[in-house]
Design an enzyme around this catalytic site. Structure first.
Site, PDB file in Angstrom:
ATOM      1  CG  HIS A 151      -1.899  -1.105   1.242  1.00 45.78           C
ATOM      2  ND1 HIS A 151      -1.547  -2.397   1.578  1.00 45.78           N
ATOM      3  CD2 HIS A 151      -3.229  -1.136   0.928  1.00 45.78           C
ATOM      4  CE1 HIS A 151      -2.625  -3.174   1.480  1.00 45.78           C
ATOM      5  NE2 HIS A 151      -3.648  -2.430   1.082  1.00 45.78           N
ATOM      6  CE  LYS A 178      -5.341  -4.581  -1.514  1.00 46.55           C
ATOM      7  NZ  LYS A 178      -5.919  -4.498  -0.165  1.00 46.55           N
ATOM      8  CE  LYS A 325     -20.343  22.730 -18.701  1.00 49.27           C
ATOM      9  NZ  LYS A 325     -21.750  23.106 -18.705  1.00 49.27           N
ATOM     10  CG  ASP A 363     -24.050  22.901 -21.272  1.00 52.10           C
ATOM     11  OD1 ASP A 363     -24.598  21.886 -20.799  1.00 52.10           O
ATOM     12  OD2 ASP A 363     -22.925  23.290 -20.923  1.00 52.10           O
TER      13      ASP A 363
END
Length: 541
Positions: A151, A178, A325, A363
Site C-alpha cells: 500500500h 495486490k 468546458k 448545453d
C-alpha cells in the site's frame, strides 16, 4: 507523468459495441467483488457477512484489526464457520494503514491460524511476507491463496517501479499480487491499468487499485483490464480504504458484471464531479438499449493531460462540466461551429477509426428549450408561435462555459442579453462577443430597467454542499417573470425557492440536464435518445 503512462490502454480488439443484454445477462468478467467486513465484535461481523451475501458480494474481507476483544482460536473458527461466502483474512497493522498496533508475532500467528482453519485467502504485507513464509515452513494448505500486498499512501510510482514491485511481490511467494497506490491526478490510474494488463498477459493474478476519489475508475474498470478483484462496501462512507464505492453502486449504477475487455468507457469530466447524476442516467440508458458501455465519474484537474493519457478509442466519449468546458475547446481536433461560437464544449466524442476528438455544445439547447417551455406554460402560448424569448431582457449570471452557452442561445432566439459576473472584465468580454451588455454581480441587486425579465444562473453558487448560498438577494427577484438555475443538486436551490416566493415561474437545472443529455446520448451511441426513460429516471430523483 512518465511517457509510459501515455498509454494505449487498449484492451483486446474491440468486438461490436452493441450487444443484447437482458436482465439475465451473462457475466462478462471474472473480477470478484469483495466486501470489507469491519466491526468490533464477531457477532456484528456475522450479521455483515450475511448482508454482503444478500447484496451480491463474491467474498468477504474479514478485517481482524477492527475487532475489540480478539481471541484468535475461537473467533477465527467462528468466522469461517458462519461465513456464507469465501473468506479473505486481513490483520492490517498501523504501519500499513490498519488498526493493529502490537507485536508482529501474534499478528502473523493469527493469519497462519486462519490459513490452517480453512480461510480461502490471506493478505500479508510485502514487508513481512518472508517472515510469514518462514512461519509456514512450507506447510501452506492447498486451498488457501496467499495475497501479498503493498500500500502506497503517498502517490503512484512510475510503470517501471510498479513492474519491479510486482516482481518483488511474486518473489515473496504471492499467489496473488495486490498493489494499492494513491492518485494525485486521475492520469496516475493509467499506470495501474497498464500493470494490470501486463500481469494478465503473464498470467499473474493481480489486484491493482488506486485510492482516493481520483482513483475511483480503478475500482470499476479493473473488470475491463483483468483485475482479480475489487472492493465494494455495504455502506457509503464506511470504507477500509479511501475511495471505495458501495457494492450497490458497483452492481446497479455501473453494471459491474457487464463490463468486459471490449466495453467502451464514457464519463463526466469535472471538478467537483461526485454529485453528478450523469452516470445514473447514461448507464441505465446504455443497459436499456444494449450498448456495451460504462459511464463513470472522472475527477479531472487537467483536461488536456487526461485526454492525452486515456488516448485509446476504448475511451470513447465524455461529458464535460465545470470548470473544464472552455479548456475542452482547445483539446479537440475539431469543434462544432456552434460550440466554437459559444467558446465552450460540454460533449467530446472520440472518433473510432482514427481517435480524433470532436467537441460539441449541447448545453444551450437543453437550457434554452427548458426556459422556452417554462415561458410557454406560464403564458399559455402554443409552441407553433416564434420563441417566447424574442424581445425579452435575459440576464445571465456567470461568464464561464455554461454562461456562454445560455447567452449565445438566448441571443439566437432574439432576446436582449445582459451578462452579470463577479468580475466586470469577464462579463464585458462575453457581452462584446455576443452583442450584449455587462454588469457586475453586485450591480444586479438594483438592476430592474423593466419588469418581466428572465434570470439564468449558470454558476455553481447554491450547489451542494453550500445550499444556503444564492447569487442574488430575494429582494432583487421581484422584477423577473422567470428564473432558471443550472444547478440541479439540490433540485430546488435557494435561488429558485426565493424566486417562486417572489412570484416568478421557475425552471430547474434538472430540466436543462435532461435536455442536454438527449443529444449527448445520441452522439455517444448514434441511436435515438430514450427520452421517456431519461424522464422516468430523473423523476425518481
Amino acid at each position: 507523468m512518465d511517457s509510459a503512462s501515455n498509454v494505449l490502454l487498449a484492451s483486446s480488439p474491440s468486438a461490436a459495441a452493441v450487444v443484447g443484454m437482458g436482465s439475465g445477462a451473462v457475466r462478462r468478467n471474472p473480477t470478484l467483488i469483495c466486501t470489507p467486513i469491519m466491526a468490533d465484535s464477531v457477532d456484528k461481523m456475522a450479521i455483515l457477512m450475511a448482508e454482503a451475501k444478500s447484496v451480491g458480494a463474491d467474498l468477504v474481507e474479514i478485517r481482524l484489526d477492527s475487532l475489540k476483544d480478539f481471541n484468535p482460536n475461537s473467533d477465527i473458527k467462528t468466522l469461517i464457520l458462519h461465513s456464507p461466502l469465501p473468506t479473505l483474512f486481513t490483520y492490517r497493522p498501523m504501519w500499513e494503514g490498519g488498526q493493529y498496533n502490537g507485536d508482529e508475532k501474534p499478528r502473523l500467528d493469527a493469519l497462519r491460524l486462519a490459513m490452517e482453519l480453512g480461510a480461502d485467502y490471506i493478505d500479508v504485507e510485502l514487508k513481512v511476507a518472508h517472515e510469514f513464509n518462514d512461519l509456514l515452513r512450507g506447510n501452506k494448505p492447498g486451498k488457501c491463496k496467499l495475497i501479498v500486498s503493498s500500500h502506497n499512501y503517498e502517490n503512484t510510482p512510475s510503470v517501471e517501479e510498479l513492474g519491479n514491485l510486482v516482481a518483488r511481490i511474486q518473489a515473496a511467494g504471492a499467489d496473488i499480487v495486490k498493489i494499492a497506490t494513491t492518485a494525485l491526478d486521475i492520469s496516475d490510474v493509467a499506470r495501474i491499468f497498464q500493470i494490470t494488463v501486463h500481469s494478465q498477459v503473464r498470467s499473474v493474478p493481480i489486484i491493482g487499485l488506486v485510492m482516493g476519489e481520483r482513483g475511483l475508475i480503478s475500482r470499476i474498470l479493473c473488470a475491463k483490464f483483468g483485475g482479480y478483484l475489487t472492493f465494494g462496501t455495504l455502506e457509503s462512507g464506511v470504507v477500509s480504504a479511501p475511495g471505495q464505492p458501495t457494492i450497490k453502486d458497483l452492481l446497479d449504477l455501473y453494471n459491474f458484471r457487464q463490463i468486459g475487455p471490449d466495453t467502451k468507457v464514457f464519463g463526466i469530466i469535472g471538478k467537483p464531479v461526485g454529485h453528478s447524476k450523469s452516470p445514473l442516467l447514461f448507464n441505465e440508458a446504455f443497459k436499456s438499449v444494449g450498448i456495451n458501455g460504462v459511464y463513470v465519474h472522472l475527477l479531472v484537474d487537467d483536461i488536456a493531460r487526461f485526454l492525452q493519457t486515456y488516448s485509446s478509442t476504448d475511451f470513447a466519449g465524455f461529458s464535460c462540466t465545470i470548470p473544464h468546458k472552455e479548456d475542452a475547446v482547445k483539446c479537440c481536433d475539431e469543434v462544432h461551429p456552434v460550440a466554437k461560437s459559444i467558446g465552450a464544449v460540454n460533449c467530446i466524442i472520440r472518433r473510432q477509426n482514427d481517435g480524433k476528438l470532436f467537441g460539441y455544445n449541447t448545453d444551450y439547447v437543453g437550457a434554452i428549450s427548458a426556459i422556452e417551455e417554462g415561458l410557454r406554460a406560464s403564458q399559455n402560448v402554443s409552441d407553433t408561435v416564434g420563441s417566447p424569448l424574442s424581445g425579452k431582457l435575459f440576464v445571465v449570471i456567470g461568464a464561464g462555459g455554461a454562461g456562454k452557452a445560455l447567452a449565445y442561445g438566448a441571443k439566437e432566439k432574439g432576446a436582449r442579453v445582459v451578462i452579470a459576473n463577479r468580475t466586470y472584465e469577464r462579463a464585458k468580454v462575453l457581452a462584446d462577443i455576443i452583442g450584449g451588455a455587462a454588469i457586475t454581480l453586485a450591480d444586479l441587486e438594483n438592476f430592474h430597467p423593466e419588469d418581466g425579465m428572465i434570470l439564468a444562473n449558470t454558476t455553481s453558487i447554491g450547489m451542494q454542499p453550500k445550499v444556503d448560498e444564492t447569487p442574488v438577494s430575494k429582494n432583487a427577484l421581484r422584477s423577473y417573470s422567470l428564473v432558471f438555475d443550472a444547478v440541479y443538486t439540490p433540485k430546488i436551490t435557494r435561488l429558485l425557492r426565493e424566486a417562486e416566493e417572489s412570484g416568478a415561474k421557475i425552471v430547474t437545472g434538472l430540466e436543462m440536464f435532461i435536455g442536454q443529455a438527449y443529444e449527448q446520448f445520441e452522439r455517444f451511441t448514434e441511436l435515438p435518445a430514450p427520452k421517456e426513460l431519461f424522464q422516468k429516471i430523473m423523476s425518481k430523483y
